[in-house]
Design a protein around this motif. Structure first.
Motif, short mmCIF file in Angstrom:
data_model
loop_
_atom_site.label_atom_id
_atom_site.label_comp_id
_atom_site.label_asym_id
_atom_site.label_seq_id
_atom_site.Cartn_x
_atom_site.Cartn_y
_atom_site.Cartn_z
N PHE A 51 0.82 -1.21 0.00
CA PHE A 51 0.00 0.00 0.00
C PHE A 51 0.86 1.27 0.00
CE2 PHE A 51 -3.00 -3.18 1.34
CZ PHE A 51 -4.16 -2.80 0.70
N ASP A 52 0.52 2.17 -0.91
CA ASP A 52 1.18 3.46 -1.02
C ASP A 52 0.35 4.47 -0.23
OD1 ASP A 52 2.40 5.82 -1.68
OD2 ASP A 52 2.15 5.64 -3.85
N LEU A 53 0.83 4.85 0.93
CA LEU A 53 0.06 5.72 1.82
C LEU A 53 -0.22 7.08 1.21
CD1 LEU A 53 1.75 4.94 5.27
CD2 LEU A 53 -0.28 3.89 4.25
N PHE A 54 0.61 7.49 0.25
CA PHE A 54 0.45 8.83 -0.33
C PHE A 54 -0.22 8.80 -1.70
CE2 PHE A 54 4.00 8.88 2.64
CZ PHE A 54 3.62 9.92 3.47
N ARG A 55 -0.63 7.61 -2.16
CA ARG A 55 -1.42 7.47 -3.39
C ARG A 55 -0.81 8.27 -4.54
NH1 ARG A 55 -6.68 5.74 -3.25
NH2 ARG A 55 -7.22 7.34 -4.80
N ARG A 56 0.51 8.08 -4.76
CA ARG A 56 1.21 8.89 -5.75
C ARG A 56 0.72 8.65 -7.17
NH1 ARG A 56 6.51 6.95 -5.26
NH2 ARG A 56 5.69 5.33 -3.92
N ALA A 57 0.18 7.47 -7.44
CA ALA A 57 -0.40 7.21 -8.75
C ALA A 57 -1.92 7.30 -8.70
CB ALA A 57 0.02 5.84 -9.26
N GLY A 58 -2.46 7.83 -7.61
CA GLY A 58 -3.90 7.95 -7.47
C GLY A 58 -4.59 6.68 -7.04
N VAL A 59 -3.81 5.67 -6.63
CA VAL A 59 -4.38 4.40 -6.18
C VAL A 59 -3.69 3.97 -4.90
CG1 VAL A 59 -5.05 3.64 -8.50
CG2 VAL A 59 -2.78 3.06 -7.62
N ASP A 60 -4.41 3.20 -4.08
CA ASP A 60 -3.84 2.74 -2.81
C ASP A 60 -2.78 1.67 -3.01
OD1 ASP A 60 -5.40 4.32 -1.00
OD2 ASP A 60 -7.10 3.00 -1.37
N ASN A 61 -3.05 0.77 -3.93
CA ASN A 61 -2.20 -0.42 -4.11
C ASN A 61 -1.82 -0.53 -5.59
OD1 ASN A 61 -1.21 -3.06 -4.48
ND2 ASN A 61 -2.41 -3.84 -2.77
N PRO A 62 -0.67 0.03 -5.99
CA PRO A 62 -0.31 0.03 -7.42
C PRO A 62 -0.25 -1.36 -8.05
CG PRO A 62 1.04 1.59 -6.21
CD PRO A 62 0.28 0.80 -5.18
N SER A 63 0.33 -2.34 -7.35
CA SER A 63 0.45 -3.67 -7.95
C SER A 63 -0.92 -4.31 -8.14
CB SER A 63 1.36 -4.57 -7.11
OG SER A 63 0.87 -4.72 -5.80
N LEU A 282 11.89 -1.69 -7.98
CA LEU A 282 10.84 -2.33 -8.77
C LEU A 282 9.45 -1.92 -8.28
CD1 LEU A 282 12.59 -5.76 -9.03
CD2 LEU A 282 11.73 -4.51 -11.01
N GLN A 283 9.31 -1.76 -6.98
CA GLN A 283 8.03 -1.29 -6.45
C GLN A 283 7.74 0.13 -6.93
OE1 GLN A 283 7.68 -0.88 -2.13
NE2 GLN A 283 5.73 -1.97 -2.23
N GLU A 284 8.78 0.96 -6.99
CA GLU A 284 8.61 2.31 -7.53
C GLU A 284 8.24 2.25 -9.02
OE1 GLU A 284 8.56 5.23 -6.00
OE2 GLU A 284 8.93 4.32 -4.05
N CYS A 285 8.79 1.28 -9.73
CA CYS A 285 8.41 1.10 -11.14
C CYS A 285 6.93 0.75 -11.27
CB CYS A 285 9.26 0.01 -11.78
SG CYS A 285 11.00 0.46 -11.99
N CYS A 286 6.40 0.01 -10.31
CA CYS A 286 4.96 -0.28 -10.33
C CYS A 286 4.15 1.00 -10.19
CB CYS A 286 4.61 -1.26 -9.21
SG CYS A 286 5.14 -2.96 -9.50
N VAL A 287 4.61 1.92 -9.34
CA VAL A 287 3.93 3.20 -9.19
C VAL A 287 3.97 3.98 -10.51
CG1 VAL A 287 3.86 5.39 -7.93
CG2 VAL A 287 4.43 3.27 -6.72
N LEU A 288 5.15 4.02 -11.14
CA LEU A 288 5.28 4.71 -12.43
C LEU A 288 4.40 4.05 -13.49
CD1 LEU A 288 9.16 5.25 -12.53
CD2 LEU A 288 7.41 6.93 -11.91
N ALA A 289 4.34 2.72 -13.47
CA ALA A 289 3.52 2.00 -14.45
C ALA A 289 2.04 2.30 -14.23
CB ALA A 289 3.79 0.50 -14.35
N ALA A 290 1.61 2.34 -12.98
CA ALA A 290 0.21 2.63 -12.69
C ALA A 290 -0.18 4.01 -13.19
CB ALA A 290 -0.06 2.50 -11.19
N ALA A 291 0.71 4.98 -13.00
CA ALA A 291 0.44 6.33 -13.50
C ALA A 291 0.39 6.35 -15.02
CB ALA A 291 1.50 7.30 -12.98
N ALA A 292 1.29 5.59 -15.67
CA ALA A 292 1.34 5.56 -17.13
C ALA A 292 0.09 4.92 -17.72
CB ALA A 292 2.59 4.81 -17.60
N VAL A 293 -0.39 3.85 -17.10
CA VAL A 293 -1.59 3.18 -17.59
C VAL A 293 -2.78 4.14 -17.58
CG1 VAL A 293 -3.29 1.42 -16.98
CG2 VAL A 293 -0.87 0.84 -17.05
N GLN A 294 -2.86 4.96 -16.55
CA GLN A 294 -3.98 5.91 -16.47
C GLN A 294 -3.83 7.08 -17.43
OE1 GLN A 294 -5.32 6.43 -12.10
NE2 GLN A 294 -3.27 5.51 -11.95
#
Length: 302
Positions: A51-63, A282-294
């Motif tokens: 869980f990303d407490l700061f929702r940097r990609a706009g989601v709680d759980n990027p993976s 890699l977890q940070e890459c998941c955050v970047l990927a989640a933002a890119a998908v949106q």
């Protein structure tokens, strides 16, 4: 991280797939062992929490948002590029053909070339953002960690003129490497130039790349050996973990189509520190990927 080991999940078609590439050239004079990197990173990923407490990609759980799955390791024979490269390329191509984003973990820097070949078929004209203490663009023959981006340019796999090598520092076994990388066409940003004004460099990179498809290649030796000792070619004076993670976070919003985190070498690691840091990258890459998908949903699973 407890990701399902499947090509599909109850949640739907994956938007991202983790792929291990247990390959190294086996020719380093002192440090061989990146073939063991994927398994070490998986082991240390058990320390991560989703869980990303700061929702940097706009989601709680990027993976979870990515419906990410771990496809396991490509079957490789270390030191044998003729055997391994086609299999690496095919594995990454399968992920790309499904519309998902491959997030790979190497392996030494030689694993990047077959991945670039796969990406070039799916995303013609893509650019590379290569974060590394070495350019991997040397004027020498063959397929190895020093020639990945030399061969990529020769094969016209990417838009060289819009691609970046960021973080070059330290020593080399030959002179003129930075100049040669620029002659090939890459924008080379030496480490000292980057550190002098990190914000300005990132702004230039973002402006130069724009909406182009981006392949992010992240070599763990960009970090200082004090925090990442288990790499193939360590160079003192690198990024701290905070600086490296901040750099990744500053690059959110780009149109990422593939991620490649490489050069963890467990035989030289200390209590799994480098592998744990790579798992965090890699977890940070998941955050970047989640933002890119949106931001760039076209061609990706709904």
């Amino acid at each position: 991280m407890g990701l399902p080991a499947s090509r599909s999940s109850e949640a739907g078609v994956p938007r991202a797939c983790v792929v291990g590439i247990p390959f190294d050239c086996g020719t380093h004079p002192f440090r061989v062992g990146s073939r063991q990197g994927p398994d070490a990173i998986r082991e240390q990923s058990r320390l991560l929490r989703p869980f990303d407490l700061f929702r940097r990609a706009g989601v709680d759980n990027p993976s979870a948002f990515l419906r990410a799955v771990d496809l396991g390791n490509v079957i490789c024979q270390p030191g044998d590029t003729d055997y391994s490269y086609p299999r690496i390329e095919a594995a990454i191509a399968q992920v790309l053909d499904s519309g998902a984003i491959p997030i790979s973990m190497g392996g030494d820097g030689a694993v990047t070339l077959p991945q670039l070949r796969a990406v070039s078929r799916r995303h013609p004209g893509f650019v590379v953002l290569h974060i590394d203490s070495h350019t991997d663009t040397y004027p020498i023959p063959g397929y190895n960690t020093a020639t990945t981006f030399t061969r990529a340019a020769e094969e016209s796999l990417l838009d060289v003129g819009a691609s970046y090598h960021v973080g070059t520092r330290g020593q080399s076994f030959m002179g003129g490497v930075i100049e040669y990388g620029r002659e090939v066409g890459y924008t080379v940003v030496p480490f000292d130039d980057f550190m002098a004004d990190r914000v300005a460099v990132v702004e230039r990179i973002r402006a130069g790349i724009g909406d182009r498809p981006v392949y992010l290649c992240f070599d763990m030796d960009i970090f200082d050996p004090s925090c990442a000792p288990g790499v193939c070619t360590p160079e003192w004076g690198g990024l701290s973990p905070r600086e490296g993670l901040d750099l990744l976070r500053s690059l959110s919003g780009l149109n990422y189509v593939a991620f490649d985190v490489n050069t963890v070498s467990p035989p030289q690691d200390v209590q799994g520190a480098t592998a744990f840091l790579a798992a965090t990258v890699l977890q940070e890459c998941c955050v970047l990927a989640a933002a890119a998908v949106q931001a760039y949903p076209q061609g990706r699973p709904a």
